[in-house]
Design a protein around this motif. Structure first.
Motif, PDB file in Angstrom:
ATOM      1  N   GLU A  59       0.810  -1.212   0.000  1.00 49.33           N
ATOM      2  CA  GLU A  59       0.000   0.000   0.000  1.00 49.33           C
ATOM      3  C   GLU A  59       0.848   1.269   0.000  1.00 49.33           C
ATOM      4  OE1 GLU A  59       0.072  -1.649   4.276  1.00 49.33           O
ATOM      5  OE2 GLU A  59      -0.175  -2.433   2.245  1.00 49.33           O
ATOM      6  N   GLU A  60       2.151   1.143   0.231  1.00 51.67           N
ATOM      7  CA  GLU A  60       3.033   2.307   0.220  1.00 51.67           C
ATOM      8  C   GLU A  60       3.676   2.533  -1.151  1.00 51.67           C
ATOM      9  OE1 GLU A  60       5.328   2.831   4.149  1.00 51.67           O
ATOM     10  OE2 GLU A  60       5.028   0.666   4.007  1.00 51.67           O
ATOM     11  N   GLN A  61       3.339   1.700  -2.126  1.00 53.77           N
ATOM     12  CA  GLN A  61       3.994   1.773  -3.436  1.00 53.77           C
ATOM     13  C   GLN A  61       3.044   2.421  -4.447  1.00 53.77           C
ATOM     14  OE1 GLN A  61       6.914   1.041  -2.649  1.00 53.77           O
ATOM     15  NE2 GLN A  61       6.370  -0.113  -0.832  1.00 53.77           N
ATOM     16  N   THR A  62       3.084   3.734  -4.567  1.00 57.14           N
ATOM     17  CA  THR A  62       2.096   4.424  -5.397  1.00 57.14           C
ATOM     18  C   THR A  62       2.275   4.118  -6.881  1.00 57.14           C
ATOM     19  OG1 THR A  62       3.495   6.409  -5.473  1.00 57.14           O
ATOM     20  CG2 THR A  62       1.833   6.291  -3.732  1.00 57.14           C
ATOM     21  N   GLY A  63       3.526   3.945  -7.335  1.00 61.05           N
ATOM     22  CA  GLY A  63       3.744   3.633  -8.745  1.00 61.05           C
ATOM     23  C   GLY A  63       3.120   2.306  -9.134  1.00 61.05           C
ATOM     24  N   PHE A 116       5.568  13.137 -13.602  1.00 56.39           N
ATOM     25  CA  PHE A 116       4.933  12.250 -12.636  1.00 56.39           C
ATOM     26  C   PHE A 116       5.958  11.906 -11.554  1.00 56.39           C
ATOM     27  CE2 PHE A 116       2.378  11.688 -16.413  1.00 56.39           C
ATOM     28  CZ  PHE A 116       1.090  11.610 -15.919  1.00 56.39           C
ATOM     29  N   VAL A 117       5.519  11.989 -10.308  1.00 55.39           N
ATOM     30  CA  VAL A 117       6.375  11.660  -9.166  1.00 55.39           C
ATOM     31  C   VAL A 117       5.613  10.676  -8.282  1.00 55.39           C
ATOM     32  CG1 VAL A 117       7.642  12.536  -7.178  1.00 55.39           C
ATOM     33  CG2 VAL A 117       7.462  13.930  -9.253  1.00 55.39           C
ATOM     34  N   PHE A 118       6.145   9.459  -8.174  1.00 56.72           N
ATOM     35  CA  PHE A 118       5.492   8.404  -7.399  1.00 56.72           C
ATOM     36  C   PHE A 118       6.322   8.071  -6.163  1.00 56.72           C
ATOM     37  CE2 PHE A 118       4.109   7.589 -11.816  1.00 56.72           C
ATOM     38  CZ  PHE A 118       2.733   7.631 -11.639  1.00 56.72           C
ATOM     39  N   PRO A 119       5.833   8.388  -4.967  1.00 58.67           N
ATOM     40  CA  PRO A 119       6.557   8.023  -3.745  1.00 58.67           C
ATOM     41  C   PRO A 119       6.497   6.510  -3.498  1.00 58.67           C
ATOM     42  CG  PRO A 119       4.958   9.784  -3.346  1.00 58.67           C
ATOM     43  CD  PRO A 119       4.636   9.195  -4.674  1.00 58.67           C
ATOM     44  N   HIS A 120       7.589   5.987  -2.979  1.00 59.00           N
ATOM     45  CA  HIS A 120       7.681   4.568  -2.625  1.00 59.00           C
ATOM     46  C   HIS A 120       8.417   4.425  -1.309  1.00 59.00           C
ATOM     47  CE1 HIS A 120       6.441   2.702  -6.508  1.00 59.00           C
ATOM     48  NE2 HIS A 120       6.834   3.860  -6.989  1.00 59.00           N
ATOM     49  N   SER A 121       8.126   3.339  -0.600  1.00 56.81           N
ATOM     50  CA  SER A 121       8.880   2.976   0.593  1.00 56.81           C
ATOM     51  C   SER A 121       9.603   1.660   0.336  1.00 56.81           C
ATOM     52  CB  SER A 121       7.960   2.814   1.805  1.00 56.81           C
ATOM     53  OG  SER A 121       7.392   4.052   2.166  1.00 56.81           O
ATOM     54  N   VAL A 122      10.856   1.609   0.762  1.00 56.30           N
ATOM     55  CA  VAL A 122      11.648   0.395   0.573  1.00 56.30           C
ATOM     56  C   VAL A 122      12.282  -0.012   1.893  1.00 56.30           C
ATOM     57  CG1 VAL A 122      12.174   1.020  -1.817  1.00 56.30           C
ATOM     58  CG2 VAL A 122      13.825   1.606  -0.021  1.00 56.30           C
ATOM     59  N   LEU A 123      12.624  -1.295   1.985  1.00 57.79           N
ATOM     60  CA  LEU A 123      13.363  -1.813   3.130  1.00 57.79           C
ATOM     61  C   LEU A 123      14.791  -2.101   2.709  1.00 57.79           C
ATOM     62  CD1 LEU A 123      10.861  -4.361   4.738  1.00 57.79           C
ATOM     63  CD2 LEU A 123      11.279  -1.983   5.401  1.00 57.79           C
ATOM     64  N   LEU A 124      15.725  -1.630   3.516  1.00 55.45           N
ATOM     65  CA  LEU A 124      17.147  -1.905   3.306  1.00 55.45           C
ATOM     66  C   LEU A 124      17.607  -2.871   4.387  1.00 55.45           C
ATOM     67  CD1 LEU A 124      20.000  -1.232   2.091  1.00 55.45           C
ATOM     68  CD2 LEU A 124      20.108   0.613   3.791  1.00 55.45           C
ATOM     69  N   GLY A 125      18.078  -4.026   3.947  1.00 57.22           N
ATOM     70  CA  GLY A 125      18.601  -5.018   4.884  1.00 57.22           C
ATOM     71  C   GLY A 125      20.115  -5.101   4.745  1.00 57.22           C
ATOM     72  N   ALA A 126      20.806  -5.267   5.864  1.00 53.59           N
ATOM     73  CA  ALA A 126      22.259  -5.411   5.842  1.00 53.59           C
ATOM     74  C   ALA A 126      22.684  -6.330   6.970  1.00 53.59           C
ATOM     75  CB  ALA A 126      22.939  -4.040   5.976  1.00 53.59           C
ATOM     76  N   MET A 127      23.673  -7.179   6.692  1.00 48.81           N
ATOM     77  CA  MET A 127      24.140  -8.154   7.673  1.00 48.81           C
ATOM     78  C   MET A 127      25.581  -8.530   7.367  1.00 48.81           C
ATOM     79  SD  MET A 127      21.632 -11.051   6.135  1.00 48.81           S
ATOM     80  CE  MET A 127      20.414  -9.753   5.905  1.00 48.81           C
ATOM     81  N   THR A 128      26.221  -9.217   8.293  1.00 49.08           N
ATOM     82  CA  THR A 128      27.633  -9.537   8.183  1.00 49.08           C
ATOM     83  C   THR A 128      27.851 -11.034   8.314  1.00 49.08           C
ATOM     84  OG1 THR A 128      28.178  -7.413   9.199  1.00 49.08           O
ATOM     85  CG2 THR A 128      29.930  -9.051   9.162  1.00 49.08           C
ATOM     86  N   LYS A 129      28.793 -11.576   7.558  1.00 50.26           N
ATOM     87  CA  LYS A 129      29.158 -12.977   7.718  1.00 50.26           C
ATOM     88  C   LYS A 129      30.040 -13.139   8.944  1.00 50.26           C
ATOM     89  CE  LYS A 129      31.212 -17.011   5.531  1.00 50.26           C
ATOM     90  NZ  LYS A 129      31.744 -17.601   4.276  1.00 50.26           N
ATOM     91  N   SER A 130      29.670 -14.062   9.793  1.00 50.80           N
ATOM     92  CA  SER A 130      30.425 -14.260  11.027  1.00 50.80           C
ATOM     93  C   SER A 130      31.761 -14.973  10.749  1.00 50.80           C
ATOM     94  CB  SER A 130      29.606 -15.075  12.027  1.00 50.80           C
ATOM     95  OG  SER A 130      29.163 -16.273  11.443  1.00 50.80           O
TER      96      SER A 130
END
Length: 231
Positions: free
Chosen positions: A115-119, A217-231
């Protein structure tokens, strides 16, 4: 790409894998940092396009579940809007961990809640009005925002320290043709009767009208950024 560069610590002198490189434009942006970057994609057509567009870079034809690289071959792996399409994300996270050197970083971007992805929304609403949303392609992580899901994937792959943050981005375009073409191809709309195709296009244009600003046209979007490290 800028989010991924920061999250994965991409910089001059390190080895980076662009997972799901597509036509290679993101790979080229990563290479601008001075890192040694390789791209991989399962589509031979995309790999050929990437090699043609960016002849100075290296691209591989490969399956994300069985990457064609040695253990510990990279200091960072990044994936731009790919993880939510994976059929078996757990298998891919394990492969990412395998090709990462100890202490290496994995960063990815996926869409936040639909629902946060207007485009997408202007198109989804049109499809829902004249066809069925269930017919559109789906991935197991499309629109998944539950941190626990990503925690489990990371832990099972031997990756630690998950950071999951939301960011606002936008699509900006002079006309709707790029959006219509891309989403209609993605959704296989050409397989529908032409009358339905025309209705979907007309309704998409009507739904997009409120996002027209100053002739663009300007379409707002929300994204998730994930980041992690190899132990």
């Amino acid at each position: 790409i800028a989010l991924l560069v920061r999250a994965a610590g991409v910089r001059a002198g390190i080895r980076v894998l662009d997972l799901g490189a597509g036509p290679g434009d993101g790979t080229a942006m990563l290479a601008e940092t001075g890192a040694t970057v390789a791209g991989v994609d399962f589509s031979r057509t995309m790999v050929a396009t990437a090699r043609r567009r960016h002849p100075g870079l290296t691209f591989h034809d490969g399956d994300a579940e069985v990457l064609p690289f040695a253990d510990g071959a990279f200091d960072a792996v990044v994936s731009n809007f790919v993880v939510h399409h994976l059929a078996r994300p757990a298998a891919v996270f394990r492969e990412v961990s395998r090709v990462l050197a100890p202490g290496g970083r994995f960063a990815f971007v996926v869409w936040a809640s639909p629902e946060e992805q207007t485009g997408f929304g202007v198109f989804f609403g049109a499809v829902q009005a004249h066809h069925t949303l269930a017919a559109l392609p789906q991935g197991p992580l499309f629109g998944v925002t539950d941190r626990a899901v990503y925690d489990d994937l990371a832990r099972d792959a031997g990756l630690q320290g998950l950071q999951l943050t939301k960011h606002e981005v936008s699509w900006e375009m002079d006309g709707l043709e790029p959006l219509l073409h891309g989403l209609c191809v993605w959704g296989n709309i050409a397989a529908l009767p032409q009358t339905v195709q025309h209705r979907i296009e007309a309704t998409t244009r009507a739904n997009a009208a409120p996002y027209q600003l100053g002739g663009r046209f300007v379409f707002p979007h929300s994204v998730l950024l994930g980041a992690m490290t190899k132990s």
